[in-house]
Design an enzyme around this catalytic site. Structure first.
Site, short mmCIF file in Angstrom:
data_model
loop_
_atom_site.label_atom_id
_atom_site.label_comp_id
_atom_site.label_asym_id
_atom_site.label_seq_id
_atom_site.Cartn_x
_atom_site.Cartn_y
_atom_site.Cartn_z
N SER A 292 0.87 2.89 4.98
CA SER A 292 1.62 3.56 6.05
C SER A 292 2.24 2.61 7.06
CB SER A 292 0.75 4.59 6.78
OG SER A 292 0.30 5.56 5.88
N GLY B 50 0.81 -1.22 0.00
CA GLY B 50 0.00 0.00 0.00
C GLY B 50 0.84 1.27 0.00
N HIS B 51 0.15 2.39 -0.07
CA HIS B 51 0.82 3.70 -0.12
C HIS B 51 1.57 4.00 1.18
CE1 HIS B 51 -2.18 5.52 2.57
NE2 HIS B 51 -3.03 4.69 1.98
N ASN B 52 2.73 4.62 1.05
CA ASN B 52 3.54 5.07 2.18
C ASN B 52 4.08 3.93 3.05
OD1 ASN B 52 1.47 7.42 1.62
ND2 ASN B 52 3.25 8.35 2.56
#
Lengths: 348, 348, 348
Positions: C261, C241-243
């Site tokens: 995250s 996923g993102h980050n």
């Protein structure tokens, strides 16, 4: 992309204090920003950082009065926090929609109808009779099969594959590697133990404002249509079986699979790595916890479930709490069994 | 595709009553059909719909005698239900096999051998020394590596990637985004905590009549071959590790993963989102429930398992039934423990 | 690829006994080898096979003295077992790195900077301002977005998609269908029940010596970077996923998903089909069993967990052992409840 602090101030209706020609190419937190970045100061708790930041520009509220010297160019706006959000959206809009025109080589079949302001990346394939709306952006290596219809403003990133006869709405986003309209998994057993493919002649209909994640696959219907309603958001690596219907604004997290002919209501929230069996119906606003396995229909709107197989969310939490203590539980039963042998029977 | 009611009657050996030139482009249920659709009436319970249907044509049994006026063109056949199935298969055959010839641009390496009646879509890449059989259909954006062999009548949809040296049989179907022959996941730990890739020099062999779903990945063998036997059907987003062997007619549902060097027998049925560990063997006709995790070999043919870790299917159902009541079970144990304190010991 | 027995002897510093011109195109076990294969004999237990093997050549230790006639060409080396490993690596190096030059058609945007000895396969797209290092091999149908940077010796197999602005290190390997930099799954709910996409303007940074499996997806950061540290190995069909940040040398098996995250430490070992929730941190050397669901942070380095939800690995094994016997446990409780009714109360 690169802007000057002056251009950004114009975009936001702000006022520049300091040098207007500094080049800005990214956003960063005020305490981490370096040359070329723009930051913002909204919460007074962070004021200290504005005097030491490496940012080239900082958005500040009109009410802000510096107490020390500031090296960054300041852009005064009504509301710095709201402006950063505006800026983000504008940046995104430019990034996504700046592409225009037809790169070569590309392949257009007979009778393709193309809207205005489209981007067709190199190595894009558009089959015969396809209709592409206005302002559609199709990145390189995408495959749009024969007779496909795509509505206005839809973005198709690199390497998306849309099988023939599918229908796609407006304002949709398809991420790389998504496959739309592959054959449903239907095979009839033969007496010799082998299987014969059942012809899959349906299509996929995707309504407006739908977002499809990278490498997600949506099978076509055996007959009729697999339907993804308005506003549905699908994450990456999701599997949607043949003849499935996903209701309006339903959201599905990554790696979930939904089997053939199942119907989800509107505004459902489905966690990641969930499996949902075929031929069932989930009511509106059903929410399913990550890694759950749903084996039956859900009739009551707003039901929350988890587990594999899934059942009521809260009861599952309690059962799991006991599961973690099962070895002690076993011991307590053994102790009871021993103790009971030492007890006196009722006299008759 | 578009046919006339007359053409369809010819195909099915039927007789037209009504207009023979009506254009038919899809199939639909008699109660939902609109202009341009063909339907069928087999079960007399649905006869009422034939008088109101919007279908352009309806297949009916030779024995059918209308009691009212029918607007649709009627096509009389021996068995309307069987005919619709014939029609489906014919439609599918035409849809899939109508493509022929070489679209440009495409890339052919040195010494490629190509059969007759092939379709090579635009932007297809075929590496040197590859051998492509007769009537093979390779859709746009597919990559066929050096030395790959593909048997007759195999269909490769858009964007499939086949690494060099793989061998593919006849009458196979590969859906978009499938990856055949990527490196197995093999890394040797080094003293400093990093990993060194173990060279993966094997290939993948796929026998006849195999179907591979969209975005499914099959790794090549470390040495030797990963083997997918005749008639295997794999759904979408499946992971097959290096040196795996799948037996004849085994069927695997979406998002399942099979780890390296594991061997499945013939006619196994593996549910969706199942994980199977490496270096084990499953007997013929093993069936594994969805979301199960198989951690050991299965020796007895016909074994049914479920759960994570998986064990006997029926026992698991019973265990799960108790799991759902664990909080009450806990309470009953507590009550027993309290009660027992109030009981008299055996007198000595 | 094809070599002569003489060429192989030269490569290994060995000595040929028999015909030096026999053609070798693959490796095989001595008991299974056929014409065109090379084998090795290291363990004396297998000596019998050297007299019957169909191999064209066999690597043997310098100390080996045949007791019967041998049909295969013999290549004498210091250590036959070590030599086969050298041969494997050499074969792999040649296979992977032999490609060179630019095939046509390809697409290069403005200002692309290209290193020396690169391979650019046909239908490759490289966006404007991209920088490609020395000896980089980009196979057909790959998409390298605008401003992407790729370090030396990195291999990008067919059909990889790298979104604009991503940064990739040296000596990395990307398998077919991997998607790097797709939008993170971020949507803000609106009062009418629909969702608005949150602009995702970050990128993905992949450090040196990273391996990414087929059809794995790595989302870009909402702002800033999703970071894959040096030496990370990702298997096929993984979702990042993102980050997210993955620490040095962390290894993740197929079909695992890591939500937005979350940060993993160095040298973690994550099994297949694991789900890890968002916004948590796993300490260095955390190991997670296959199909587990991790819902909270792990603070102690070296922690081993399993289950969904995951908890201590050993405790879980014990709980599961009891789970399998839950129906009997239930029966034992029922028996206790019955027996207790037959016991005498304490007299007061």
């Amino acid at each position: 992309m690169e802007f000057t602090s002056h251009q950004i101030a114009q975009l936001l209706g702000g006022r520049v204090e300091g040098e207007g020609n500094r080049k800005i190419s990214r956003l960063a937190k005020i305490e981490e920003a370096t040359e070329g970045a723009i930051s913002f100061l909204s919460n007074p708790k962070y004021e200290q950082y504005i005097y030491s930041t490496g940012a080239s520009a900082v958005l500040v509220n009109n009410t802000f009065k510096p107490k020390e010297e500031v090296k960054a160019t300041l852009i005064y706006v009504e509301d710095a926090y709201a402006s950063i959000s505006t800026l983000l959206e504008e940046y995104n809009r430019i990034k996504v929609h700046s592409k225009q025109g037809l790169e070569t080589p590309h392949f257009l079949g007979e009778n393709v109808v193309m809207g205005t302001q489209c981007y067709i990346g190199a190595f894009t394939y558009i089959g015969r009779n396809a209709k592409i709306g206005d302002n559609v952006k199709i990145y390189p290596h995408s495959y749009i099969g024969d007779n496909v219809i795509i509505g206005n403003n839809t973005i198709v990133y690199a390497g998306v594959k849309v099988y023939s006869d599918c229908v796609i709405g407006s304002n949709c986003t398809f991420h790389s590697g998504a496959v739309i309209g592959s054959d449903g998994f239907g095979f009839a057993p033969l007496p010799d133990g082998s299987f014969k493919a059942i012809p899959q002649i349906g299509n996929v209909i995707i309504e407006d404002n739908v977002s499809i994640g990278a490498n997600t696959t949506i099978d076509c219907a055996t007959m009729g249509s697999t339907i993804i309603r308005k506003g549905v958001k699908l994450d990456n690596l999701i599997q949607i079986g043949h003849n499935v219907e996903l209701g309006k604004n339903t959201v599905v997290a990554a790696q979930t699979g939904i089997s053939g002919s199942t119907k989800l209501g509107a505004n459902c929230m489905i966690g990641g790595q969930v499996g949902i069996t075929g031929h069932i119906t989930l009511a509106d606003k059903t929410s399913i916890g990550a890694q759950s396995g749903v084996g039956g229909s859900v009739k009551k709107p707003g039901t929350a479930m988890s587990g594999s197989p899934a059942f009521d969310y809260k009861t599952n939490l309690k059962s799991f709490a006991v599961y973690k203590k099962l070895p002690q539980l076993m011991k307590r039963i053994e102790e009871l069994e021993e103790k009971i042998l030492t007890l006196a029977p009722l006299s008759e």
